[in-house]
Design an enzyme around this catalytic site. Sequence first.
Site, mmCIF file in Angstrom:
data_model
loop_
_atom_site.group_PDB
_atom_site.id
_atom_site.type_symbol
_atom_site.label_atom_id
_atom_site.label_comp_id
_atom_site.label_asym_id
_atom_site.label_seq_id
_atom_site.Cartn_x
_atom_site.Cartn_y
_atom_site.Cartn_z
ATOM 1 N N THR A 44 6.348 -19.886 -69.541
ATOM 2 C CA THR A 44 7.110 -21.019 -69.037
ATOM 3 C C THR A 44 8.319 -21.217 -69.934
ATOM 4 O O THR A 44 8.378 -22.122 -70.740
ATOM 5 C CB THR A 44 6.254 -22.301 -69.024
ATOM 6 N N GLU A 131 3.476 -26.076 -78.415
ATOM 7 C CA GLU A 131 2.848 -27.390 -78.275
ATOM 8 C C GLU A 131 1.858 -27.644 -79.418
ATOM 9 O O GLU A 131 0.876 -26.925 -79.571
ATOM 10 C CB GLU A 131 2.163 -27.489 -76.920
#
Length: 259
Positions: A44, A131
């Site tokens: 992504t 993340e």
Amino acid sequence: AALGIMTTDTKPKLAMAECNIGSTKVKIYGIAKGSGMIFPNMGTMLGFIFTDLNISNVLLKRALKKNLEKTFNAISVDGDTSTNDMVLVFSTGKANNRIITNYKSKSYKIFEQKLFEVMLSLAKQITVDGEGATKLIEINVNGAKKINDAKNIAFSIANSQLFKTAIAGEDPNWGRILMAIGKSNTKIKPKKIDLKLGNQFIFKKGNISKNYKEKIAAKYMKGCNLKIDINLGLGKQNFKAFTCDLTHDYITINADYRN
């Protein structure tokens, strides 16, 4: 523009380089986004690279494709992929240099190297901003018979949850690295493997190094940029992968993202 494409990113990602093509100064600027679901073939992520170099479309595409393997396709945040990935390169041709049409020319090679630097910088920025990540990890696998062997081992380590959580816990658990090498389904000879954490040998030729000191390794683990070197002792091929640690914050982000 870099701010506008962010999702779970915590910071904008930008890189630039300049070089001289003959007497003409050429600029290469890039922006990217990506933080989770990052694993080749890409993930992504979005990457947009711009140059004012006057170069044929064929060679521009060639330079991008050649550099992908060691940049955007050499990173992993969590081992998961997405359909929403793209890296594009654009040339305005406004630098007014003599158009580059020969991939063997000195001008092309200079540009290709500078493009690589921009792409690697963006790829590493994506990885370190994974993340919940707190550490960037560079995994160098050398001495393989085939480049795919080196790549398989590098990503077996990079995508190991046990390895990534050990890094998050700042635990120099070298056994988890050897475990990941073993589970890669690559033919190896344990008694030929050398393993270094930073500048310190941990494992040499099937045994723990006589000079290994865990206190030094534990101190090294507290850093934000970690380097692991593995030599398989079987050949001359190598591959370098980049990953990050796996923290509680990663779980929080991906468990609560719809709330």
